[in-house]
Design a protein around this motif. Structure first.
Motif, PDB file in Angstrom:
ATOM      1  N   UNK A 168       0.820  -1.209   0.000  1.00  0.00           N
ATOM      2  CA  UNK A 168       0.000   0.000   0.000  1.00  0.00           C
ATOM      3  C   UNK A 168       0.853   1.257   0.000  1.00  0.00           C
ATOM      4  N   UNK A 169       2.163   1.093  -0.051  1.00  0.00           N
ATOM      5  CA  UNK A 169       3.061   2.251  -0.118  1.00  0.00           C
ATOM      6  C   UNK A 169       4.170   1.965  -1.104  1.00  0.00           C
ATOM      7  N   UNK A 170       5.163   2.828  -1.152  1.00  0.00           N
ATOM      8  CA  UNK A 170       6.316   2.582  -2.008  1.00  0.00           C
ATOM      9  C   UNK A 170       7.334   1.720  -1.263  1.00  0.00           C
ATOM     10  N   UNK A 171       8.300   1.200  -2.012  1.00  0.00           N
ATOM     11  CA  UNK A 171       9.375   0.453  -1.380  1.00  0.00           C
ATOM     12  C   UNK A 171      10.189   1.352  -0.471  1.00  0.00           C
ATOM     13  N   UNK A 172      10.803   0.802   0.574  1.00  0.00           N
ATOM     14  CA  UNK A 172      11.502   1.632   1.566  1.00  0.00           C
ATOM     15  C   UNK A 172      12.663   2.452   0.994  1.00  0.00           C
ATOM     16  N   UNK A 173      13.398   1.911   0.043  1.00  0.00           N
ATOM     17  CA  UNK A 173      14.514   2.665  -0.528  1.00  0.00           C
ATOM     18  C   UNK A 173      13.997   3.840  -1.357  1.00  0.00           C
ATOM     19  N   UNK A 174      12.890   3.594  -2.079  1.00  0.00           N
ATOM     20  CA  UNK A 174      12.279   4.661  -2.890  1.00  0.00           C
ATOM     21  C   UNK A 174      11.918   5.858  -2.015  1.00  0.00           C
ATOM     22  N   UNK A 175      11.349   5.574  -0.854  1.00  0.00           N
ATOM     23  CA  UNK A 175      10.907   6.670   0.007  1.00  0.00           C
ATOM     24  C   UNK A 175      12.086   7.553   0.420  1.00  0.00           C
ATOM     25  N   UNK A 176      13.248   6.920   0.641  1.00  0.00           N
ATOM     26  CA  UNK A 176      14.445   7.693   1.018  1.00  0.00           C
ATOM     27  C   UNK A 176      14.920   8.563  -0.142  1.00  0.00           C
ATOM     28  N   UNK A 177      14.915   7.974  -1.337  1.00  0.00           N
ATOM     29  CA  UNK A 177      15.435   8.712  -2.494  1.00  0.00           C
ATOM     30  C   UNK A 177      14.498   9.874  -2.834  1.00  0.00           C
ATOM     31  N   UNK A 178      13.187   9.619  -2.715  1.00  0.00           N
ATOM     32  CA  UNK A 178      12.221  10.697  -2.964  1.00  0.00           C
ATOM     33  C   UNK A 178      12.442  11.836  -1.971  1.00  0.00           C
ATOM     34  N   UNK A 179      12.701  11.491  -0.709  1.00  0.00           N
ATOM     35  CA  UNK A 179      12.968  12.511   0.311  1.00  0.00           C
ATOM     36  C   UNK A 179      14.234  13.282  -0.023  1.00  0.00           C
ATOM     37  N   UNK A 180      15.254  12.544  -0.485  1.00  0.00           N
ATOM     38  CA  UNK A 180      16.532  13.182  -0.796  1.00  0.00           C
ATOM     39  C   UNK A 180      16.347  14.224  -1.901  1.00  0.00           C
ATOM     40  N   UNK A 181      15.591  13.856  -2.940  1.00  0.00           N
ATOM     41  CA  UNK A 181      15.369  14.799  -4.045  1.00  0.00           C
ATOM     42  C   UNK A 181      14.555  15.995  -3.570  1.00  0.00           C
ATOM     43  N   UNK A 182      13.578  15.747  -2.717  1.00  0.00           N
ATOM     44  CA  UNK A 182      12.741  16.826  -2.216  1.00  0.00           C
ATOM     45  C   UNK A 182      13.574  17.849  -1.448  1.00  0.00           C
ATOM     46  N   UNK A 183      14.575  17.341  -0.699  1.00  0.00           N
ATOM     47  CA  UNK A 183      15.417  18.231   0.113  1.00  0.00           C
ATOM     48  C   UNK A 183      16.240  19.186  -0.727  1.00  0.00           C
ATOM     49  N   UNK A 184      16.772  18.714  -1.856  1.00  0.00           N
ATOM     50  CA  UNK A 184      17.659  19.610  -2.608  1.00  0.00           C
ATOM     51  C   UNK A 184      16.994  20.177  -3.869  1.00  0.00           C
TER      52      UNK A 184
END
Lengths: 191, 392
Positions: free
Chosen positions: B326-342
């Motif tokens: 029901x969500x994204x894979x755990x690694x995806x969530x980190x990478x999406x956060x990383x892109x959002x930050x910069x």
């Protein structure tokens, strides 16, 4: 031969096929080469068909998946030929090494192999029984792989058979396996 | 100079633990990690290490015994997989919250149900928020090297946190590969003497572990835990730099593979990264600028550095060997956060692969890279999350 040599072993649980792949990997370490040896893990049952794999290369091996297009197919039990497609994914010049009393030409016809695909046969089971009294074809198969592929010299291979079997077995069994490896090397027929 | 050998991932990890010679080990067997502890208990029985071995009746007890031994002032190890890690869950937080530098190789395996003994990352991803530092290993060499480095990271006086060293079940744990061992002495010297911090057995200076902390202080305690975790990245790099001096092998927070000018990139953990790198090379030979990022340090996650390393990519696929239903894979969530930050906004997609040991084949990496290439050429993102190598 290609930079990376990929071998697929076909055998049955309990025949020592996985051990053969391990011994071969160890023997191929010489000269700074990279090696891999791994079986396909399923329910491990004696007599069930299994596959094991080797990769040997001069460059770092990063691929971590089964061998799909083997340069060499080593078949430790010819009764598998009727139930398993041992030629699956074979290249146009793949080498087949088969434990059977039959001639290479018979096996070539049975497996419908092309002229470029080399076929080697040896009666590894008979050799094993004569050398150490048990139908475990892995040592003669290793000798045959050494002869057919030149991937590793006989002396280096014998040293590793001695080392590997030396951990578990009595001297008589080790000597029998060394003899069986040598005979596999000498008796394998190309056709 | 080390020694080149052909060994399994488990054998390599067990050998690293032997070289470190820890004070206490408490363990319970579970496939595919059993082999590590089977080998290590042989070292204990044969007098090759001085470790006190505690055989327990479950993984919950194993981690509890580790916590006790660590509080007492010992250098402590264990190893586990899958259900074993899941059963430890309660105590994982006690180990990290109590700042105990316990080292635990985890051989990644799927979680039940249905029962499956093969490799995926569901187990350690489930322990993502447990406060443990997590290092991931592509192959047997990484697993060996990470295990040795883990002691220095965990025991650093600014850190004092437990570390999990993750390696793929069967694919790495049970496959034989060429690796280079270091000699015992340089390893012992590199890891150094264990420094006790507030040991329970120092009866001259009594301390108390595991106190009740109510709402007036609990949150400060947890913030402090986050702050120490964020310091770990620097320590991981410092330790890697020292390790390179004795081994010649370089480690970072992640591996950047052909990323500098990459238009398309994969982000992928552990053994599948090796397979994917070979495919990246094939795309490069075809003139397609492909690259790959393989995280090594997953907790703490180096968001800024990862986003920076991926800055040239116009389309990125994060490949997860674990799922959040029901969500994204755990690694995806980190990478999406990383892109959002910069503020970096490449097209970003998520593929779930290899669950329960399903083979990850070169053709899978190829399909994904082709899809990314189509997106870069103006194609639309068709699905944000998709399962690959799966039957319909």
């Amino acid at each position: 031969m290609a930079d990376t040599i990929e071998i697929r072993w076909h055998g049955r649980g309990g025949q020592g096929t996985v051990t053969a792949a391990k011994v071969l990997a160890d023997a191929c370490l010489s000269g700074g080469r990279y090696v891999q040896a791994f079986p396909e893990y399923g329910p491990e049952r004696s007599g069930a068909p299994l596959r094991a794999y080797n990769r040997v290369s001069g460059k770092e091996l990063r691929m971590h998946c089964p061998v799909l297009h083997p340069n060499v197919v080593a078949i430790a039990d010819a009764t598998l030929l009727d139930g398993v497609n041992v030629a699956e994914g074979a290249k146009e010049d793949t080498i087949f090494i088969i434990n059977t009393a039959k001639d290479p030409s018979y096996m070539r016809a049975k497996l419908k192999l092309s002229a470029k695909q080399k076929v080697y046969t040896l009666d590894a089971t008979k050799i094993a029984i004569e050398c150490f009294g048990r139908a475990l074809p892995n040592a003669p198969m290793l000798g045959a792989v050494s002869k057919a592929t030149a991937i590793v010299g006989l002396d280096a291979l014998l040293e590793d058979v001695r080392k590997s079997f030396g951990k578990k077995f009595a001297q008589k069994i080790i000597d029998g396996n060394l003899e069986a490896t040598k005979r596999g090397y000498e008796e394998v027929k190309e056709g | 100079m080390g020694k080149v050998v052909a060994v399994t991932g488990n054998e390599a990890v067990a050998n690293a633990l032997r070289q470190v010679n820890p004070d206490v080990c408490a363990a319970y067997p579970i496939t595919p990690a059993t082999d590590i502890m089977q080998r290590f208990t042989s070292f204990v029985s044969n007098g090759m290490v001085d470790t006190e071995m505690i055989l327990v009746e479950s993984e919950h007890s194993a981690m509890s015994a580790c916590v006790g031994a660590s509080a007492a002032g010992g250098r402590v190890i264990t190893a586990t997989s899958s259900q074993g890690l899941a059963l430890m869950w309660e105590i994982l937080f006690i180990a990290s919250g109590s700042r105990m530098p316990i080292i635990m190789p985890v051989v990644n395996r799927a979680l039940s149900a249905p029962l499956n003994i093969h490799g995926d990352h569901s187990d350690t991803m489930g322990a993502r928020d447990s406060g443990w530092i997590q290092l991931y290993s592509e192959n047997a060499q990484d697993a060996y090297d990470n295990t040795i480095q883990a002691f220095r990271i965990a025991e650093h006086l600014d850190i004092r946190l437990p570390v999990m060293v993750c390696l793929d079940g069967f694919i790495i744990s049970h496959s034989i590969e060429r690796i280079e061992y270091m000699e015992d002495e340089p390893v012992k010297k590199f890891v150094g003497e264990y420094k006790q911090v507030y040991p329970l057995l120092d009866v001259e200076h009594p301390v108390s572990y595991g106190p009740l902390i109510l709402p007036d202080l609990y949150m400060e305690y947890k913030r402090a835990q986050h702050e120490v975790m964020t310091k770990a990245s620097k320590v991981v790099l410092d330790v890697a730099s020292d390790f390179e001096k004795i081994s010649g092998r370089r480690y970072g927070l992640f591996e950047s593979y052909r990323l500098d000018d990459a238009d398309i990139a994969l982000v992928i953990l552990n053994s599948a990264a090796g397979t994917a790198k070979d495919v990246v090379d094939e795309f490069r030979e075809k003139g397609i600028k492909a690259g790959l990022l393989k995280p090594r340090l997953f907790r703490p996650f180096p968001y800024g550095e990862v986003a920076d390393a991926l800055k040239s990519a116009k389309a990125v696929c994060v490949m997860d060997r674990a799922d959040s239903f029901g969500g994204f894979g755990p690694l995806y969530m980190e990478i999406a956060s990383a892109f959002m930050m910069n503020g970096n906004k490449p097209a970003l997609i998520n593929k779930i692969y290899g669950l329960g040991g399903r083979d990850f084949l070169p053709e899978h990496a190829e399909t994904v890279l082709n899809e990314l290439n189509d997106i870069v050429k103006g194609g639309k993102v068709k699905t944000h999350k998709e399962y690959i190598g799966v039957r319909e």
